[in-house]
Motif scaffolding. Structure first.
Motif: not given
Length: 282
Positions: A1-21
């Motif tokens: 199912m196609r969708r978008i996601d306009l709110h994601l965090h990465t290890t560059h702030s407080d996310g636990s995965l780098p952007p590529a992952q």
């Protein structure tokens, strides 16, 4: 199912995965376009753009800026900003510096409560200049003082808790102006977090729209159906853009997945085109 996601965090702030992952997870979830919205930093954009080109996912430059409203934090998302804008870069750097002023004070309070941790340990775990309370929560988890980030916030780090320290933040009107000046589109993040009545939230959105607010994050992982309906009605009444996103973080919000939130989130692709049109006007 196609969708978008306009709110994601990465290890560059407080996310636990780098952007590529994060992009790899987005691909599996059927996400066709997304925005990396790290807190007070846009350094993850190049890696995300490269991964997006390889995976066939459109990557939108984004940011999440915290502001101060009634002694609480109110978050403003920005889309399609110029990440190289000198004024924006300077302002984000100051926000990150304010974090480094606040965080050691939190550590002192935690130490006084009998927990042995240092800010050096927190910074080493974070691996970024945008260090926040979720990183402190993760160190508390590693050391066994809490079992989850939620427990860390509920017991120690949230507003009114024993280790809470306020952070110097701009007024939301100022945060909106910063995004506008960087040719971005400002959107109120997760209105369900705003401690207001329905009429109070409407009045707030009216005031922020007058200051340049362009949209509301109607679709969000933890919004109940009634809340989604309420925020959609506000957006329609005030002629504001409708956006949405999971607010994926990884370890600190383990129940939230890229693209689908808690399982039922679906941000329609059709919401992207109006956002693009708003960005083109800037």
């Amino acid at each position: 199912m196609r969708r978008i996601d306009l709110h994601l965090h990465t290890t560059h702030s407080d996310g636990s995965l780098p952007p590529a992952q994060v992009l790899a997870l987005a691909k599996k979830a059927g996400v066709t376009a997304l925005a990396i919205t790290d807190h007070d930093i846009m350094d993850g954009l190049p890696e995300a753009m490269q991964a997006g080109a390889q995976l066939g996912i459109e990557v939108i430059p984004g940011i999440e800026i915290s502001s101060r409203y009634n002694d609480e934090e109110l978050h403003i998302l920005g889309y399609f900003l110029d990440s190289q804008d000198d004024r924006l870069r300077g302002r984000l750097a100051q926000l990150r510096a304010n974090r480094h002023k606040r965080n050691p004070l939190i550590i002192v309070k935690l130490n006084e409560l009998g927990m042995g941790l240092t800010y050096e340990e927190v910074r080493a775990l974070a691996g970024t200049e945008s260090v926040g309370r979720p990183h402190i929560a993760r160190v508390l988890m590693v050391k066994g003082y809490v079992q989850s980030a939620k427990e860390a916030f509920d017991r120690f780090l949230a507003y009114g808790k024993p280790a809470y320290v306020p952070r110097e933040l701009p007024d939301p009107v100022v945060a909106i102006a910063w995004i506008r000046e960087a040719r971005g589109v400002p959107v109120l993040a997760h209105p369900g977090w705003v401690k207001e009545t329905e009429s109070g939230l409407l009045a707030l959105c009216e005031r922020l729209k007058a200051a340049g607010l362009a949209g509301v994050e109607v679709h969000y992982s933890t919004h109940k159906r009634a809340q989604t309906t309420e925020y959609l009605n506000i957006a329609r009444r005030l002629d504001l853009l409708v956006t949405g996103g999971s607010d994926y973080h990884g370890i600190t919000k383990p129940d939230i997945e890229v693209g689908i939130g808690r399982g039922s989130l679906k941000v329609p692709e059709k919401l992207l085109e109006p956002l693009k049109k708003a960005a083109a006007v800037n």
